[in-house]
Design a protein around this motif. Structure first.
Motif, PDB file in Angstrom:
ATOM      1  N   VAL A   1      95.772 -82.768  -0.220  1.00 57.68           N
ATOM      2  CA  VAL A   1      95.947 -81.411  -0.726  1.00 57.68           C
ATOM      3  C   VAL A   1      95.836 -81.314  -2.250  1.00 57.68           C
ATOM      4  O   VAL A   1      95.292 -80.351  -2.779  1.00 57.68           O
ATOM      5  CB  VAL A   1      97.276 -80.797  -0.206  1.00 57.68           C
ATOM      6  N   GLY A   2      96.283 -82.319  -2.972  1.00 57.27           N
ATOM      7  CA  GLY A   2      96.215 -82.300  -4.429  1.00 57.27           C
ATOM      8  C   GLY A   2      94.808 -82.471  -4.984  1.00 57.27           C
ATOM      9  O   GLY A   2      94.569 -82.233  -6.167  1.00 57.27           O
ATOM     10  N   SER A   3      93.857 -82.865  -4.146  1.00 61.62           N
ATOM     11  CA  SER A   3      92.484 -83.085  -4.602  1.00 61.62           C
ATOM     12  C   SER A   3      91.561 -81.893  -4.345  1.00 61.62           C
ATOM     13  O   SER A   3      90.403 -81.928  -4.729  1.00 61.62           O
ATOM     14  CB  SER A   3      91.896 -84.319  -3.900  1.00 61.62           C
ATOM     15  N   VAL A   4      92.071 -80.855  -3.697  1.00 59.20           N
ATOM     16  CA  VAL A   4      91.246 -79.675  -3.439  1.00 59.20           C
ATOM     17  C   VAL A   4      90.835 -79.040  -4.766  1.00 59.20           C
ATOM     18  O   VAL A   4      91.628 -78.953  -5.707  1.00 59.20           O
ATOM     19  CB  VAL A   4      91.997 -78.659  -2.549  1.00 59.20           C
ATOM     20  N   ASP A   5      89.573 -78.632  -4.855  1.00 58.55           N
ATOM     21  CA  ASP A   5      88.969 -78.035  -6.050  1.00 58.55           C
ATOM     22  C   ASP A   5      88.834 -79.022  -7.201  1.00 58.55           C
ATOM     23  O   ASP A   5      88.717 -78.629  -8.360  1.00 58.55           O
ATOM     24  CB  ASP A   5      89.729 -76.782  -6.516  1.00 58.55           C
ATOM     25  N   ARG A   6      88.843 -80.311  -6.878  1.00 60.55           N
ATOM     26  CA  ARG A   6      88.620 -81.349  -7.882  1.00 60.55           C
ATOM     27  C   ARG A   6      87.446 -82.210  -7.442  1.00 60.55           C
ATOM     28  O   ARG A   6      87.117 -82.290  -6.267  1.00 60.55           O
ATOM     29  CB  ARG A   6      89.860 -82.219  -8.044  1.00 60.55           C
ATOM     30  N   LYS A   7      86.835 -82.884  -8.411  1.00 60.06           N
ATOM     31  CA  LYS A   7      85.709 -83.752  -8.092  1.00 60.06           C
ATOM     32  C   LYS A   7      86.241 -85.045  -7.506  1.00 60.06           C
ATOM     33  O   LYS A   7      87.156 -85.661  -8.050  1.00 60.06           O
ATOM     34  CB  LYS A   7      84.874 -84.040  -9.341  1.00 60.06           C
ATOM     35  N   ILE A   8      85.639 -85.443  -6.370  1.00 60.99           N
ATOM     36  CA  ILE A   8      86.081 -86.660  -5.695  1.00 60.99           C
ATOM     37  C   ILE A   8      84.890 -87.555  -5.396  1.00 60.99           C
ATOM     38  O   ILE A   8      83.735 -87.132  -5.435  1.00 60.99           O
ATOM     39  CB  ILE A   8      86.850 -86.364  -4.387  1.00 60.99           C
ATOM     40  N   PHE A   9      85.208 -88.802  -5.105  1.00 57.55           N
ATOM     41  CA  PHE A   9      84.250 -89.802  -4.646  1.00 57.55           C
ATOM     42  C   PHE A   9      84.616 -90.118  -3.206  1.00 57.55           C
ATOM     43  O   PHE A   9      85.789 -90.248  -2.870  1.00 57.55           O
ATOM     44  CB  PHE A   9      84.365 -91.065  -5.509  1.00 57.55           C
ATOM     45  N   VAL A  10      83.600 -90.230  -2.338  1.00 51.78           N
ATOM     46  CA  VAL A  10      83.841 -90.577  -0.942  1.00 51.78           C
ATOM     47  C   VAL A  10      82.889 -91.710  -0.560  1.00 51.78           C
ATOM     48  O   VAL A  10      81.680 -91.598  -0.754  1.00 51.78           O
ATOM     49  CB  VAL A  10      83.606 -89.369  -0.001  1.00 51.78           C
TER      50      VAL A  10
ATOM     51  N   LEU B   1      82.462 -80.779   0.921  1.00 54.00           N
ATOM     52  CA  LEU B   1      82.193 -81.019  -0.495  1.00 54.00           C
ATOM     53  C   LEU B   1      81.140 -80.037  -0.978  1.00 54.00           C
ATOM     54  O   LEU B   1      80.202 -79.717  -0.248  1.00 54.00           O
ATOM     55  CB  LEU B   1      81.683 -82.444  -0.705  1.00 54.00           C
ATOM     56  N   GLN B   2      81.277 -79.592  -2.207  1.00 52.78           N
ATOM     57  CA  GLN B   2      80.299 -78.697  -2.824  1.00 52.78           C
ATOM     58  C   GLN B   2      79.653 -79.418  -3.999  1.00 52.78           C
ATOM     59  O   GLN B   2      80.274 -80.265  -4.633  1.00 52.78           O
ATOM     60  CB  GLN B   2      81.004 -77.426  -3.314  1.00 52.78           C
ATOM     61  N   ASP B   3      78.396 -79.069  -4.277  1.00 52.36           N
ATOM     62  CA  ASP B   3      77.632 -79.690  -5.372  1.00 52.36           C
ATOM     63  C   ASP B   3      77.638 -81.216  -5.229  1.00 52.36           C
ATOM     64  O   ASP B   3      77.860 -81.950  -6.185  1.00 52.36           O
ATOM     65  CB  ASP B   3      78.179 -79.285  -6.743  1.00 52.36           C
ATOM     66  N   THR B   4      77.366 -81.663  -4.035  1.00 51.90           N
ATOM     67  CA  THR B   4      77.440 -83.084  -3.708  1.00 51.90           C
ATOM     68  C   THR B   4      76.223 -83.852  -4.198  1.00 51.90           C
ATOM     69  O   THR B   4      75.094 -83.397  -4.074  1.00 51.90           O
ATOM     70  CB  THR B   4      77.562 -83.261  -2.177  1.00 51.90           C
ATOM     71  N   ILE B   5      76.489 -85.015  -4.765  1.00 51.96           N
ATOM     72  CA  ILE B   5      75.452 -85.959  -5.179  1.00 51.96           C
ATOM     73  C   ILE B   5      75.636 -87.214  -4.329  1.00 51.96           C
ATOM     74  O   ILE B   5      76.750 -87.723  -4.204  1.00 51.96           O
ATOM     75  CB  ILE B   5      75.614 -86.363  -6.674  1.00 51.96           C
ATOM     76  N   GLU B   6      74.546 -87.702  -3.739  1.00 57.54           N
ATOM     77  CA  GLU B   6      74.579 -88.986  -3.040  1.00 57.54           C
ATOM     78  C   GLU B   6      74.006 -90.016  -3.989  1.00 57.54           C
ATOM     79  O   GLU B   6      72.930 -89.816  -4.557  1.00 57.54           O
ATOM     80  CB  GLU B   6      73.748 -88.943  -1.761  1.00 57.54           C
TER      81      GLU B   6
ATOM     82  N   ASN C   1      84.536 -90.970   9.438  1.00 53.08           N
ATOM     83  CA  ASN C   1      83.516 -91.723   8.706  1.00 53.08           C
ATOM     84  C   ASN C   1      83.922 -92.052   7.272  1.00 53.08           C
ATOM     85  O   ASN C   1      83.183 -92.729   6.568  1.00 53.08           O
ATOM     86  CB  ASN C   1      82.196 -90.954   8.703  1.00 53.08           C
ATOM     87  N   VAL C   2      85.083 -91.597   6.849  1.00 54.25           N
ATOM     88  CA  VAL C   2      85.546 -91.850   5.482  1.00 54.25           C
ATOM     89  C   VAL C   2      86.236 -93.206   5.424  1.00 54.25           C
ATOM     90  O   VAL C   2      87.176 -93.476   6.165  1.00 54.25           O
ATOM     91  CB  VAL C   2      86.522 -90.746   5.008  1.00 54.25           C
ATOM     92  N   VAL C   3      85.739 -94.068   4.539  1.00 55.58           N
ATOM     93  CA  VAL C   3      86.374 -95.367   4.313  1.00 55.58           C
ATOM     94  C   VAL C   3      87.384 -95.239   3.183  1.00 55.58           C
ATOM     95  O   VAL C   3      88.508 -95.721   3.267  1.00 55.58           O
ATOM     96  CB  VAL C   3      85.325 -96.443   3.936  1.00 55.58           C
ATOM     97  N   MET C   4      86.955 -94.548   2.128  1.00 55.17           N
ATOM     98  CA  MET C   4      87.782 -94.446   0.934  1.00 55.17           C
ATOM     99  C   MET C   4      87.410 -93.169   0.197  1.00 55.17           C
ATOM    100  O   MET C   4      86.255 -92.751   0.211  1.00 55.17           O
ATOM    101  CB  MET C   4      87.509 -95.670   0.055  1.00 55.17           C
ATOM    102  N   MET C   5      88.379 -92.570  -0.440  1.00 53.43           N
ATOM    103  CA  MET C   5      88.095 -91.425  -1.295  1.00 53.43           C
ATOM    104  C   MET C   5      89.108 -91.387  -2.424  1.00 53.43           C
ATOM    105  O   MET C   5      90.189 -91.958  -2.325  1.00 53.43           O
ATOM    106  CB  MET C   5      88.114 -90.114  -0.521  1.00 53.43           C
ATOM    107  N   GLY C   6      88.708 -90.740  -3.505  1.00 53.53           N
ATOM    108  CA  GLY C   6      89.621 -90.610  -4.629  1.00 53.53           C
ATOM    109  C   GLY C   6      89.063 -89.642  -5.645  1.00 53.53           C
ATOM    110  O   GLY C   6      87.876 -89.311  -5.634  1.00 53.53           O
ATOM    111  N   GLU C   7      89.933 -89.176  -6.506  1.00 54.52           N
ATOM    112  CA  GLU C   7      89.508 -88.238  -7.551  1.00 54.52           C
ATOM    113  C   GLU C   7      88.704 -88.958  -8.619  1.00 54.52           C
ATOM    114  O   GLU C   7      88.925 -90.128  -8.900  1.00 54.52           O
ATOM    115  CB  GLU C   7      90.719 -87.565  -8.186  1.00 54.52           C
ATOM    116  N   VAL C   8      87.772 -88.215  -9.208  1.00 51.14           N
ATOM    117  CA  VAL C   8      86.918 -88.745 -10.263  1.00 51.14           C
ATOM    118  C   VAL C   8      87.408 -88.185 -11.590  1.00 51.14           C
ATOM    119  O   VAL C   8      87.677 -86.988 -11.710  1.00 51.14           O
ATOM    120  CB  VAL C   8      85.446 -88.317 -10.023  1.00 51.14           C
TER     121      VAL C   8
END
Length: 158
Positions: free
Chosen positions: A25-34, A57-62, A94-101
């Protein structure tokens, strides 16, 4: 101040250590890595999630990280390729790891890497994954012949 007033602080979300999807919940509207099970790296703004940790995710870069040319060692990347993916939905399983950038420092590591076309990086990564699958298949056969099992799933390429 009564004992009841001192317990009011404990009711705020920030004071709880969530171990479920609510921890996101604290990562909503923040840039994250997945990091996905298939080895893909996604960077984007987390817009929403559900109880199964499905993410939007919005404005996603792979981004694909590669070692030196001809090397399948991905632990020391020297090259990268990236592609814009826009709005991206990720199934939670399918998510192994995620975190804020940290947006102030997110591109610093790219300065020492060479950028290559995404299609080239994708083709090379598929080749690396193909080699890994071949290796794991042989390893599984060898272990089975000794009565053991290999805990490798072909969708786990991270």
């Amino acid at each position: 101040m009564s004992e009841t007033d001192s317990n009011v602080e404990d009711l705020y979300l920030e004071s709880y250590a969530f171990t479920t999807a609510a921890a996101i919940v604290g990562s909503v509207d923040r840039k994250i890595f997945v990091l996905l099970r298939d080895g893909r790296n996604l960077f984007g703004v987390l817009r929403t999630f559900d109880q199964f940790a499905n993410l939007v995710l919005q404005d996603t870069i792979e981004r694909i990280y590669l070692g030196s040319e001809g090397s399948d060692d991905l632990s020391k990347p020297e090259r990268f390729g990236e592609a814009y993916r826009g709005v991206f939905m990720v199934r939670g399983e399918n998510v192994v790891m995620m975190g804020e950038v940290d947006i102030d420092h997110e591109d610093e590591h790219l300065e020492v890497l060479s950028q290559i076309p995404f299609e080239v990086a994708e083709k090379e990564l598929k080749s690396i994954h193909k080699q890994k699958m071949k290796f794991e298949k042989a390893k599984t056969k060898k272990l089975l012949s000794k009565g053991l099992i290999n805990d490798f799933a072909k969708s786990d390429l991270y």
